[in-house]
Design a protein around this motif. Sequence first.
Motif, mmCIF file in Angstrom:
data_model
loop_
_atom_site.group_PDB
_atom_site.id
_atom_site.type_symbol
_atom_site.label_atom_id
_atom_site.label_comp_id
_atom_site.label_asym_id
_atom_site.label_seq_id
_atom_site.Cartn_x
_atom_site.Cartn_y
_atom_site.Cartn_z
ATOM 1 N N GLU A 113 -27.873 -24.612 -26.312
ATOM 2 C CA GLU A 113 -28.876 -23.773 -26.981
ATOM 3 C C GLU A 113 -29.172 -22.525 -26.160
ATOM 4 O OE1 GLU A 113 -30.379 -24.197 -29.916
ATOM 5 O OE2 GLU A 113 -29.771 -26.235 -30.403
ATOM 6 N N ARG A 114 -29.260 -22.694 -24.862
ATOM 7 C CA ARG A 114 -29.548 -21.530 -24.017
ATOM 8 C C ARG A 114 -28.391 -20.537 -24.028
ATOM 9 N NH1 ARG A 114 -33.468 -20.321 -24.922
ATOM 10 N NH2 ARG A 114 -33.422 -18.711 -23.308
ATOM 11 N N LEU A 115 -27.159 -21.062 -24.052
ATOM 12 C CA LEU A 115 -26.003 -20.162 -24.136
ATOM 13 C C LEU A 115 -26.045 -19.382 -25.442
ATOM 14 C CD1 LEU A 115 -23.017 -22.337 -22.828
ATOM 15 C CD2 LEU A 115 -24.181 -20.469 -21.644
ATOM 16 N N ALA A 116 -26.382 -20.101 -26.522
ATOM 17 C CA ALA A 116 -26.353 -19.476 -27.844
ATOM 18 C C ALA A 116 -27.544 -18.539 -28.083
ATOM 19 C CB ALA A 116 -26.327 -20.554 -28.926
ATOM 20 N N SER A 117 -28.574 -18.650 -27.245
ATOM 21 C CA SER A 117 -29.780 -17.832 -27.472
ATOM 22 C C SER A 117 -29.576 -16.396 -27.049
ATOM 23 C CB SER A 117 -30.959 -18.377 -26.673
ATOM 24 O OG SER A 117 -31.404 -19.570 -27.211
ATOM 25 N N ALA A 118 -30.017 -15.483 -27.881
ATOM 26 C CA ALA A 118 -29.906 -14.064 -27.541
ATOM 27 C C ALA A 118 -30.676 -13.745 -26.267
ATOM 28 C CB ALA A 118 -30.447 -13.225 -28.690
ATOM 29 N N SER A 119 -31.736 -14.508 -25.996
ATOM 30 C CA SER A 119 -32.535 -14.255 -24.791
ATOM 31 C C SER A 119 -32.116 -15.147 -23.641
ATOM 32 C CB SER A 119 -34.017 -14.498 -25.109
ATOM 33 O OG SER A 119 -34.164 -15.836 -25.542
ATOM 34 N N GLY A 120 -30.959 -15.799 -23.785
ATOM 35 C CA GLY A 120 -30.516 -16.739 -22.766
ATOM 36 C C GLY A 120 -29.765 -16.090 -21.625
ATOM 37 N N PRO A 121 -29.214 -16.922 -20.722
ATOM 38 C CA PRO A 121 -28.559 -16.389 -19.524
ATOM 39 C C PRO A 121 -27.283 -15.594 -19.825
ATOM 40 C CG PRO A 121 -28.224 -18.760 -19.694
ATOM 41 C CD PRO A 121 -29.179 -18.395 -20.769
ATOM 42 N N THR A 122 -26.694 -15.782 -21.006
ATOM 43 C CA THR A 122 -25.470 -15.036 -21.332
ATOM 44 C C THR A 122 -25.696 -14.116 -22.532
ATOM 45 O OG1 THR A 122 -24.754 -16.838 -22.761
ATOM 46 C CG2 THR A 122 -23.957 -16.859 -20.474
ATOM 47 N N ALA A 123 -26.954 -13.838 -22.823
ATOM 48 C CA ALA A 123 -27.321 -12.962 -23.949
ATOM 49 C C ALA A 123 -26.698 -13.432 -25.257
ATOM 50 C CB ALA A 123 -26.920 -11.521 -23.661
ATOM 51 N N GLY A 124 -26.544 -14.722 -25.401
ATOM 52 C CA GLY A 124 -26.078 -15.256 -26.677
ATOM 53 C C GLY A 124 -24.583 -15.455 -26.770
ATOM 54 N N ALA A 125 -23.843 -15.121 -25.720
ATOM 55 C CA ALA A 125 -22.393 -15.341 -25.769
ATOM 56 C C ALA A 125 -22.105 -16.751 -25.276
ATOM 57 C CB ALA A 125 -21.689 -14.326 -24.884
ATOM 58 N N ILE A 126 -21.193 -17.437 -25.947
ATOM 59 C CA ILE A 126 -20.811 -18.769 -25.489
ATOM 60 C C ILE A 126 -19.784 -18.574 -24.381
ATOM 61 C CG2 ILE A 126 -19.929 -21.022 -26.169
ATOM 62 C CD1 ILE A 126 -22.456 -20.220 -27.680
ATOM 63 N N LEU A 127 -20.195 -18.872 -23.148
ATOM 64 C CA LEU A 127 -19.320 -18.663 -22.001
ATOM 65 C C LEU A 127 -19.311 -19.904 -21.130
ATOM 66 C CD1 LEU A 127 -20.468 -15.076 -20.941
ATOM 67 C CD2 LEU A 127 -18.467 -15.688 -22.304
ATOM 68 N N ARG A 128 -18.179 -20.138 -20.472
ATOM 69 C CA ARG A 128 -18.079 -21.321 -19.619
ATOM 70 C C ARG A 128 -18.916 -21.143 -18.355
ATOM 71 N NH1 ARG A 128 -12.646 -24.005 -18.964
ATOM 72 N NH2 ARG A 128 -12.419 -22.771 -17.072
ATOM 73 N N PRO A 129 -19.710 -22.147 -17.980
ATOM 74 C CA PRO A 129 -20.483 -22.036 -16.746
ATOM 75 C C PRO A 129 -19.603 -21.878 -15.506
ATOM 76 C CG PRO A 129 -21.285 -23.856 -18.081
ATOM 77 C CD PRO A 129 -20.060 -23.351 -18.744
ATOM 78 N N SER A 130 -18.369 -22.421 -15.524
ATOM 79 C CA SER A 130 -17.554 -22.377 -14.311
ATOM 80 C C SER A 130 -17.072 -20.973 -14.004
ATOM 81 C CB SER A 130 -16.363 -23.322 -14.440
ATOM 82 O OG SER A 130 -15.526 -22.892 -15.516
ATOM 83 N N ASP A 131 -16.547 -20.269 -14.995
ATOM 84 C CA ASP A 131 -15.970 -18.948 -14.693
ATOM 85 C C ASP A 131 -16.417 -17.851 -15.647
ATOM 86 O OD1 ASP A 131 -12.690 -19.853 -16.074
ATOM 87 O OD2 ASP A 131 -14.655 -19.593 -17.002
ATOM 88 N N GLY A 132 -17.354 -18.120 -16.515
ATOM 89 C CA GLY A 132 -17.870 -17.082 -17.393
ATOM 90 C C GLY A 132 -16.925 -16.609 -18.481
ATOM 91 N N THR A 133 -15.810 -17.329 -18.682
ATOM 92 C CA THR A 133 -14.895 -16.893 -19.748
ATOM 93 C C THR A 133 -15.286 -17.559 -21.059
ATOM 94 O OG1 THR A 133 -13.374 -18.701 -19.265
ATOM 95 C CG2 THR A 133 -12.946 -16.600 -18.153
ATOM 96 N N GLU A 134 -14.761 -17.003 -22.137
ATOM 97 C CA GLU A 134 -15.091 -17.532 -23.457
ATOM 98 C C GLU A 134 -14.219 -18.751 -23.739
ATOM 99 O OE1 GLU A 134 -13.982 -15.369 -27.199
ATOM 100 O OE2 GLU A 134 -16.163 -15.066 -27.253
ATOM 101 N N PRO A 135 -14.809 -19.880 -24.073
ATOM 102 C CA PRO A 135 -13.990 -21.070 -24.338
ATOM 103 C C PRO A 135 -13.339 -20.978 -25.710
ATOM 104 C CG PRO A 135 -16.308 -21.562 -24.690
ATOM 105 C CD PRO A 135 -16.255 -20.130 -24.271
ATOM 106 N N LYS A 136 -12.059 -21.320 -25.769
ATOM 107 C CA LYS A 136 -11.362 -21.251 -27.052
ATOM 108 C C LYS A 136 -11.308 -22.599 -27.739
ATOM 109 C CE LYS A 136 -10.346 -16.909 -27.092
ATOM 110 N NZ LYS A 136 -11.222 -16.034 -27.889
#
Lengths: 180, 675, 337
Positions: free
Chosen positions: B374-397
Motif C-alpha cells: 500500500e505504501r509503495l502504491a500510495s502517491a504520498s509514499g516512499p516511491t511516490a506511487g511507483a511500484i519498485l523493488r525495495p532491494s534495488d529500486g527497479t520496477e518488478p516485471k
Amino acid sequence: MTSERRRTLAGEILEATGINAATCYQCGKCSAGCPMASESALRPHAIMRLVMQDRRERALTDESIWLCLTCETCSARCPNDCDPARVIDAVRELSIETGVADIPRTISAFHKAFLEQIRSNGRLHEFGMVMDYKLRSGELMKDVTSAPGMLTRGKLSFRAERIEAVDEIKRIFEKCGVTP
Amino acid sequence: MSRIGVFICHCGENIARTVDVEAVAEALKDHPGVAFATGYKYMCSDPGQTLVRQAIAEHDLTGVVVAACSPHMHERTFRRACDQAGLNKYMCEMANIREHCSWIHEDRGEATEKAIDIARTIVEKVKHNQPLESIRIPVTKRALVIGGGIAGIQAALDIADGGHEVILVEKEASIGGHMSQLSETFPTLDCSQCILTPRMVEAYQHPNITLHTWSEVESVDGYIGNFTVKIRKKARSVNEDLCNGCGDCQAACPAKKIPSEFEAGLGKRTAISVPFPQAVPNIPVLDRQNCTLFKGRRKGLAKDACGKCKEACLKGAIDYDAEDTFVEKQVGAIVVAVGFKLYDIGREQPEGLKGYGEYGYGEVPDVIDGLQFERLASASGPTAGAILRPSDGTEPKTVVFVHCVGSRDPEKGIKYCSKICCMYNAKHAMLYKHKVHDGRAVAFYMDIRAAGKGYDEFSRRAIEEDGAEYVRGRVSRIFRDGDKVRVWGYDTLNGEQVVIDADMVVLATAMRPQDGVRELAQKLSVSTDEHGFINEAHPKLRPVETNTAGVFVAGACQAPRDIPESVAMASASAAKVMSLFSADELEREPAVAIVNENTCIGCMRCELVCPYGAIEQREICTVDGQVCGHVAYVNPGVCQGCGTCQAVCLSKSVELQTFTDEQVYSEINALCAWE
Amino acid sequence: MSDVTVTAREARHALTDIAYYPGCSLHGTSREFDESLRAVAAELGIGITEIRDWSCCGASSGHTTDHLLGVALPARNLALAEAQGYDTVLAPCAACYNRLSAARLAIATEDGLAERIPDVIGRGFGNTVQVRNAVELLRDAAVTVEEKAAASLTPNPLEGVKLAAYYGCLLVRPAEVCGYDDPEQPTSMDEVISACGADAVDWNMKVECCGGAFSVTRTSSVVRLGRAIIDDARAHGAEAIVVACPLCHSNLDLRQKAMVARGEEPLPILFVTQVVGLAVGLTPESLGLERHFVDTEPLIARLVEQAGARDAEERRVKQEAAAKAAERAARQKKGSS
C-alpha cells in the motif's frame, strides 16, 4: 467410531494413525514442495483426497505411494497438521496387507533385500544386500562400475556382520507379521 | 399470609408433550400458600399476561410463580405484567420446567412429578421474597472512544453529532489508523486518504470532541454511567498549544534515517516528525529513543548533543523536559476501537505463533506484506506511487501475490480467515497492472472470499479485465535466487507444480489483535478470545456490546473486518451509547448484595473476593463522632450480584437480594421435604 | 508435546559416557563418518562406547512397509542402551537418529504401543534413553571446538573457507521428532562450521531432499535432486558441501559424476566430523578423507597450503613489528644515555 466409518478407507486410516483425512482442505502446499511430484501421478494432496473419498482401489494400487521419499517435507509444511507423510505410510501398509500393492520392481526388490538382510544378520551387510537386490530386481549391472572404487576405498566388505542375538530379530519380524 | 398465584405454561407442545400441565396445576392448588393455580397454552402471549394481571386483581395475590421456560427468556415479561397489575415485580419468579424438565426427560410420569417439585420449590422461595425497588444511578453523558482509526472516528462523530461530549484517545501521534496508510480502498478504488481526511478534520474540529493523541488509557474505574478514566498523555516534547504545524523542526532535524513506522519500514523519518503530511493534529512528536539529544542525555553527557529543532522553532514550542501528564475524566460509556496489526512472518513470535521459515522469516528484501505494498502504491509514499523493488529500486516485471499467509493456518497458530485479504489482493493485482502495464501478476489462493456488495464482481475484474493470473494452490517455499525471488507453488486445478521467478512477492498476512490489547481489556474488565480479539456479548444479537455494561466495541479489534463493517459497527456502538445517554438515570436490577452493618465484623473477606471491586470499607462512629471501627459496604452501582461475598461472609452479614439465605434454604427444604 | 523432544533439546548431559549407535552405514559404505567421529570425539574429550550387539534400525524400509516393525527395530537398540546403563545415545547417521527418535515419540504418544513393544522386542523398555545426533553434539561442544582449533599446532586449513551446510531431511523433520533446530532455516551445522573458523554460506537448498533411499532403486531421481543441490551450493560460492548423513553423502559424492557438467569442477562432500577434525589439526588420513569418490585431496592440499602461507605471513608481520619495536627501544635507550 461407527462400524460404517471404520470400513471406509478414511476410517481405517483414522484408526491406524489417529489422523482425520477431512482436515485436509486441498490447499496443495504439500505437493508444491514434494521432491517426487514431477515423477508421480498422485501427489500427496491427491492421496489425501482419495483417502477422504474412500477411493480405496485408486489409492492402494497406484505406484505413486511407493515413489514417496519419506522426506517429511509435506508434513512439515502442512497448514492443518494433516501429516500426509504418515497417511502415505499407512496407505502403503494397508496396500501390502491387502495384497494389492503395485510396487515398482526396483523399490520392492530393495525393501525385500534390505529387510531380509536384517532379519538374517541383524545388521545390513551392504554387499550382500546389493547382491540380493540385483537378483530380485534383475538390475544385474547396477553400480557395477562403482564396485572397484568401493573396494579400493575400503567401503565394501565381503563378510557380513552377524549379531549374537539374531534370533531376537527374527522374533521381532514374526511378531510384526513381516516376511520379506 | 401468602397468597401466591401459580401459572403453568404448556408452551405449545414444548412442555405439555412431556409434562401433564393440568396435573401440575391440580397439585399446586392444594399447596399451602397458593391461592390460585392454572395451566395455559402460551403464558408469554398477550392473553397469557392478561391472565396474570386478572388473577392478581381477582385473587389479591401477594406473589406470582410462572412455571414455564428459563427466566432468561421471560422473567422480564412476567415481572412487567405484575408491575402493571400493581404487584411489586420482584414478587414474581419463574420456575423452569422446560429447560430443566420437559426438554431433558422422556418419561411423562416422572417428568410431571419433577415439574410439580420444581414449582413447589419456587413457591416456597417466593414466600420469602421482598418487594424491592430498582436501583437508580446517575449517568454522566460523556463518552470515551479508545482508538482513532476509522471506527473510532466514526463512533466519536456520531456521538458528538448526537449532542454529547466525546473524548477520543489515540496512541499514535495522529488519528487515522491503518486506513491512512492505504492507497486505494476496495471495491471503489477511492483514494483512501481522500475519503478519510475530511472525517479526521471533522473530528478534530468538532466542538464536542476532545482529541488526545500520543495518549493511552492508564486506568478505568467505576461502572456503567459512572466511569472514571485516567488518560496518560505521553510526552511529545512539543507544546500542543504553541505549535502551529509549520514543520521547520522536522526540516532541521539531523537524524534523518529512522525507519518510518507509517511507511511500514520502507521509508525514513526524522526523530521529530509527524507521521504523514495530513496528520491530525499536525503536531510532531519527538522520538526520544532515536533523538541525538536524548541519546546523549542517557549516556550522561554534560552538554546537550543537539538542539536544532528547538533553535528552528519560531514558536518556542519545543520542550525537552516535558513529561507524561495525566488527565482524569468522568465518562458514562466507553467504545473500544483499537483496531488491528498485521501478522509478521519473522523468527521471533509471541506465545502460540510460529513464523514462516519456508518463506524466509522476513529476511528476503523483495518479499513484502500488504501494508508495505500500500505504501509503495500510495502517491504520498516512499516511491511516490511507483511500484519498485525495495532491494534495488527497479520496477518488478513479475509480482507474485500469496494469499493466506498466517491465516487459515493452524500449524502456525491462526485458524481463522482474515476476511479482507482476497479483496485487497485483487486490488493490489489491479493497482500493479494499472501501473506496470507489461507486468505479470500471479496470485496463489485457496478460496476466494468476496462476499460483500460488489465484492465478487471486483475480484473477477482483476482476472477478467486486468489480466491477473489466479493459481489455486498454496506456496511451499519462497527464497532468494540471485536477484529474483523464487516461488514454489502448486496449481491444484491443473495438477502441476508451478515455479515462478518473481521480482517481488507480496504476502497477504493475517490480521491480528493490536499490541497491548490484553492489558487494555484487563483495565476495562472485558474479555478477549484465545487470539486476543475482544469478545462481544453475543455473537449473533449483541455484536457491539461486551460483557461489561457500558463498554462497547467496534471495528477490527473484535474480529478481522473491512472498512464498511467497521464503520457500521462504530455507528451501532454510538447508537447504543446514545440510548444509554437518553435518560438521566439508569435503572438497575436490585439483585445486589447488602451488608447488615449491625452484624458485620469488618473482616473484609468480602472485599478480597469481590471480582468487581464493589466492596469498600465504611467507618462507623460512636454517637460523639469517634471512629470506632469499620464495616463493609457494597456499592449498589458496581455490584453485579454474583453472591461470592455471601458465600465467604463469616458472620452471615451480607446477602444478595433476591437470593437471600432464607430464600435459598426455603427452596432446599422444600425440595428435600418431598423426597 | 511429550517429554521426549523437550528433554532432547534442553538437557546438556555429561559428555563422558555416551552410548554410540553407529548404524549399518557407518560400518560399511560410510566408514569415514565413523572414523572421523571417533577421532574427533577423542580429541574433544567425548567418551563414546558402542552399544553391545546393536542391530539395524530399519531405516526407511522398516517404517514404510510396517509401522510396528519401524518402531520395534529402533526400540530394541534403545532398550539395549538402557540395559547397558546409558542415558544418552549418539546416533550420527541421520536416518538412524530420526528412527530412534521417532520410535521414542511413537511409544510415548501412541495408544497401547508402550505396552506392546516390550513383548515385540522381547525386552523391558522404559523409554528413558535420549537420542542425539552428531551435529547437535558438536554444536553443544562448539566452544571446545573453537578452543582446540585455536590451540592446534598446525594452522587451521578451514579459516575463511566457504562451506555449505547441507542438513537434508531427517536431521530436522519432523520438528516434533527432532526438535533441536529450526526445520526450515536450521543453524546448528552452520554454527559448527563457524566454530571451525570457516564461513557457512547462506544458500537455498539446506533442507531439500537429496533422494535418500532411492540411491540404488531410482538413481535418476537422485541425480535430478542432487544436481539442484550442488548447483545452488556452487552458485552461493561454496567450496565444499558439509553433510551429516551417510545417504546424503553417498548421493552427492558417489553419484556426483552424473550431476556435474563435463569440464565442471566437482564439489567435495565432507562429513561434519571431518570438518571439525581438520580444524582441530587431525590428519586427513585419520579422518578417512581418502575414501571419498569426489577426490578431497586437491581441496585439502590447497587449503593447507593457503593456511600455511597465511600463517607464515602472519609470523613475518609479527617478526617485523617486533624487530621495529626492539629498534625503537634501542634508539630510545641510546638517546637517553
